[in-house]
Design an enzyme around this catalytic site. Structure first.
Site, PDB file in Angstrom:
ATOM      1  N   LYS A 137       1.116  12.303   7.233  1.00 18.08           N
ATOM      2  CA  LYS A 137       1.154  11.682   5.918  1.00 18.08           C
ATOM      3  C   LYS A 137      -0.232  11.771   5.292  1.00 18.08           C
ATOM      4  O   LYS A 137      -1.217  11.922   6.024  1.00 18.08           O
ATOM      5  CB  LYS A 137       1.640  10.239   6.016  1.00 18.08           C
ATOM      6  CG  LYS A 137       0.603   9.227   6.512  1.00 18.08           C
ATOM      7  CD  LYS A 137       1.158   7.842   6.432  1.00 18.08           C
ATOM      8  CE  LYS A 137       0.085   6.807   6.756  1.00 18.08           C
ATOM      9  NZ  LYS A 137      -0.911   6.587   5.717  1.00 18.08           N
ATOM     10  N   LYS A 174      -4.521  -5.521   3.149  1.00 17.16           N
ATOM     11  CA  LYS A 174      -5.738  -5.482   3.955  1.00 17.16           C
ATOM     12  C   LYS A 174      -6.489  -6.794   3.806  1.00 17.16           C
ATOM     13  O   LYS A 174      -6.310  -7.523   2.836  1.00 17.16           O
ATOM     14  CB  LYS A 174      -6.621  -4.311   3.536  1.00 17.16           C
ATOM     15  CG  LYS A 174      -6.056  -2.951   3.965  1.00 17.16           C
ATOM     16  CD  LYS A 174      -7.047  -1.842   3.739  1.00 17.16           C
ATOM     17  CE  LYS A 174      -6.551  -0.523   4.315  1.00 17.16           C
ATOM     18  NZ  LYS A 174      -6.464  -0.544   5.800  1.00 17.16           N
ATOM     19  N   ASP A 202       5.436  10.071  11.230  1.00 20.18           N
ATOM     20  CA  ASP A 202       5.083   8.708  10.837  1.00 20.18           C
ATOM     21  C   ASP A 202       4.919   7.937  12.137  1.00 20.18           C
ATOM     22  O   ASP A 202       5.903   7.641  12.816  1.00 20.18           O
ATOM     23  CB  ASP A 202       6.181   8.086   9.966  1.00 20.18           C
ATOM     24  CG  ASP A 202       5.821   6.680   9.479  1.00 20.18           C
ATOM     25  OD1 ASP A 202       4.927   6.061  10.090  1.00 20.18           O
ATOM     26  OD2 ASP A 202       6.445   6.201   8.521  1.00 20.18           O
ATOM     27  N   HIS A 203       3.678   7.630  12.501  1.00 17.84           N
ATOM     28  CA  HIS A 203       3.452   7.056  13.834  1.00 17.84           C
ATOM     29  C   HIS A 203       4.135   5.711  14.020  1.00 17.84           C
ATOM     30  O   HIS A 203       4.375   5.285  15.146  1.00 17.84           O
ATOM     31  CB  HIS A 203       1.951   6.951  14.124  1.00 17.84           C
ATOM     32  CG  HIS A 203       1.221   5.939  13.301  1.00 17.84           C
ATOM     33  ND1 HIS A 203       0.640   6.233  12.088  1.00 17.84           N
ATOM     34  CD2 HIS A 203       0.984   4.631  13.526  1.00 17.84           C
ATOM     35  CE1 HIS A 203       0.073   5.152  11.604  1.00 17.84           C
ATOM     36  NE2 HIS A 203       0.260   4.169  12.449  1.00 17.84           N
ATOM     37  N   ASP A 245      -0.307   4.018   0.982  1.00 19.03           N
ATOM     38  CA  ASP A 245      -0.837   4.034   2.336  1.00 19.03           C
ATOM     39  C   ASP A 245       0.132   3.416   3.341  1.00 19.03           C
ATOM     40  O   ASP A 245       0.233   3.891   4.473  1.00 19.03           O
ATOM     41  CB  ASP A 245      -2.164   3.279   2.368  1.00 19.03           C
ATOM     42  CG  ASP A 245      -2.894   3.433   3.693  1.00 19.03           C
ATOM     43  OD1 ASP A 245      -3.045   4.579   4.153  1.00 19.03           O
ATOM     44  OD2 ASP A 245      -3.299   2.411   4.272  1.00 19.03           O
ATOM     45  N   ARG A 252     -13.164  25.047  11.107  1.00 17.67           N
ATOM     46  CA  ARG A 252     -14.174  25.944  10.560  1.00 17.67           C
ATOM     47  C   ARG A 252     -15.422  26.026  11.448  1.00 17.67           C
ATOM     48  O   ARG A 252     -16.120  27.034  11.453  1.00 17.67           O
ATOM     49  CB  ARG A 252     -14.593  25.481   9.163  1.00 17.67           C
ATOM     50  CG  ARG A 252     -13.461  25.557   8.138  1.00 17.67           C
ATOM     51  CD  ARG A 252     -13.878  24.869   6.838  1.00 17.67           C
ATOM     52  NE  ARG A 252     -12.777  24.829   5.876  1.00 17.67           N
ATOM     53  CZ  ARG A 252     -12.670  25.620   4.829  1.00 17.67           C
ATOM     54  NH1 ARG A 252     -13.573  26.552   4.612  1.00 17.67           N
ATOM     55  NH2 ARG A 252     -11.646  25.514   3.997  1.00 17.67           N
ATOM     56  N   HIS A 278       5.528   3.946   5.945  1.00 24.00           N
ATOM     57  CA  HIS A 278       5.758   3.108   7.117  1.00 24.00           C
ATOM     58  C   HIS A 278       6.827   2.041   6.884  1.00 24.00           C
ATOM     59  O   HIS A 278       7.811   1.947   7.616  1.00 24.00           O
ATOM     60  CB  HIS A 278       4.465   2.403   7.533  1.00 24.00           C
ATOM     61  CG  HIS A 278       3.364   3.333   7.922  1.00 24.00           C
ATOM     62  ND1 HIS A 278       3.579   4.553   8.516  1.00 24.00           N
ATOM     63  CD2 HIS A 278       2.020   3.220   7.802  1.00 24.00           C
ATOM     64  CE1 HIS A 278       2.416   5.139   8.755  1.00 24.00           C
ATOM     65  NE2 HIS A 278       1.463   4.352   8.313  1.00 24.00           N
TER      66      HIS A 278
END
Length: 495
Positions: free
Chosen positions: A150, A342, A179-180, A237, A46, A242
């Protein structure tokens, strides 16, 4: 496979993913000669920017994060262009028509276009519709492909709805769900390790494997992503995409041939064979956790509920551990323990194959178990653990290892990153490492009962930041006589 001339259109070109991952990946591909000279990159967002101002922003980014310099940097930036578009307004997409015609003519790309949706998920269904309204999805003149980041849906209902939206305008062979994790060298090496060696494949089944452990650990918290993460959690996540994809690569059958269809057929079969989870299964085999404040290396770190953008009463999980099984001939009865979280002690993703112990340990009652450790990140490599005689009198066994580390290869510096590999594959039209719609649906079908259970009755346990998760996760695996491996940040050095 020859690389055809093409135009790469990045929607969301002013975003962090474009700055940190996409443009650096394309630059590195260019620098090593993978892209040639007949390509163009059109950034779309934008913001009102000129071609020159967009090039300068990307130039500064590459200097800062890639330490880029010299003629290759200048030459690469000459391939960058920009077009301001209101991506929510179909009428505004008319601006793309003359720009794409100009670029296809200049670079001889014959209409070949790769669209990359580096945007909020709310636009994943909007952009294809707007492109189609101006004839920008038809393959009458050149191929058209679209890469979707994702998350592909928020649950099974929204995933199916999004699938229907995109399929109105793109056929399945045009859709590349990225998906890296699947672009990482060590994930791909799983297949080579298994299927190119007569040593491993005969042992890769319920007769010789006791259990499989898959860990995706992060040492950081949610950082500045608290608002986004709270609507996602560890399950969406990391686990749903993954880690389930890694599980499928570990457990899949040998493909008939190495191509996109055969590989993705086998991945989908595994995901559909995952044992459906009842509420009773989840009560006994699922642990959810949320990190609390702690002191790590002398530094005070916040708990999840104190993170910016996180509601004070949030029950979003930052950790999950699950015991699951695969209902097929090869894996019947073999538990797969998958965990992610995490604020764990280190950043590491690895697969551990725990082989069954000898039926009669002649030399030592405490002989070490045989383990194959496949390190996906960081310090990518493979380690085999087994027992040998401890020096000295007697026949006491001790654990030793044989290790391979990618960093030991003279060519390691030339390994492509995940985004480099996947972008190059998409330009080539090789969908092998991209998720197919049936595999995405199979993942959500398996995960949906977990989401429902958590919403209705799932308890979220606390764990201190810097630890390996709640104690309930240790109990989960211990009650079956197993133990989690405690990985360090580096693979063990050679012995």
């Amino acid at each position: 496979m020859n690389l055809e001339n093409s135009c790469i259109v990045i929607f969301g070109a002013s975003g962090d993913l474009t700055f940190r991952k996409l443009i650096p990946a394309l630059y590195n591909l260019y620098k090593i000669g993978k892209l040639g000279e007949h390509f163009s990159v059109l950034g779309v967002a934008r913001s009102e920017l000129s071609d020159d101002s967009f090039r300068q922003k990307m130039y500064d980014t590459l200097v800062k994060f890639e330490k880029a310099s010299g003629e290759s940097l200048d030459a690469f930036c000459e391939h960058l262009y920009y077009q301001a578009v209101n991506t929510s307004d179909a009428l505004d997409y008319v601006k793309l028509l003359p720009r794409l015609d100009e670029l296809h003519d200049r670079y001889g790309s014959c209409g070949n276009t790769l669209y990359y949706l580096s945007t909020p998920p709310s636009l994943y269904g909007v952009i294809p519709e707007c492109l189609a309204a101006h004839g920008l999805t038809t393959e009458e003149y050149g191929w058209k492909r679209i890469i979707v980041e994702k998350p592909f849906g928020y649950d099974i209902k929204t995933a199916k709805e999004l699938d229907v939206q995109i399929h109105k305008y793109f056929d399945e062979h045009q859709i590349y769900r990225i998906d890296h994790y699947l672009g990482k060298e060590t994930v791909q090496n799983l297949l080579v390790l298994r299927f190119s060696n007569g040593l491993f494949e005969p042992l890769w089944n319920r007769n010789f494997i006791d259990y499989v452990e898959i860990t995706g650990a992060e040492s950081i918290g949610v950082e500045e992503r608290g608002g986004y993460y709270d609507g996602s959690g560890a399950m969406r996540d990391m686990f749903q995409n993954h880690l389930l994809q890694v599980l499928a690569m570990v457990a899949m059958e040998p493909p008939a041939i190495i191509n996109a269809d055969s590989m993705r057929d086998e991945v989908a079969k595994v995901l559909y064979c995952l044992h459906p989870l009842s509420n009773e299964d989840l009560k006994n085999n699922l642990v959810l956790g949320q990190y609390t404040a702690s002191t790590i290396d002398g530094e005070e770190v916040k708990g999840y509920l104190e993170e910016k953008g996180v509601p004070a009463d949030s029950t979003t999980e930052t950790y999950m551990a699950l015991r699951c099984e695969i209902d097929n001939w090869r894996w019947a009865g073999v538990p797969f323990y998958v965990r992610t979280g995490k604020r764990l002690p280190t950043r590491v993703t690895e697969v551990v194959i725990h082989f069954k112990t000898t039926p009669h340990p002649v030399f030592s009652q405490n002989a070490p178990d045989n383990k194959l450790i496949i390190r996906i990140q960081p310090d990518e490599g493979i380690s085999m653990r087994f027992g040998l005689k401890k020096p000295g009198a007697g026949f006491e066994a001790k654990e030793v290892s044989m290790d391979f580390r990618y960093s030991d290869l003279s060519s390691a510096a030339n390994l492509m990153t995940a985004y480099e590999r996947l972008l190059l594959d998409a330009i080539k039209g090789d969908a092998t490492l991209f998720a197919r719609t049936d595999a995405v649906h199979a993942c959500w079908k398996f995960v949906q009962p977990i989401l429902d259970y958590k919403a209705e009755r799932g308890q979220v346990y606390e764990y201190e930041a810097g630890t390996w998760g709640p104690s309930e996760a240790d109990k989960l695996i211990a009650k079956h006589g197993k133990v989690w491996r405690k990985p360090s940040g580096l693979m063990k050095k050679k012995v």
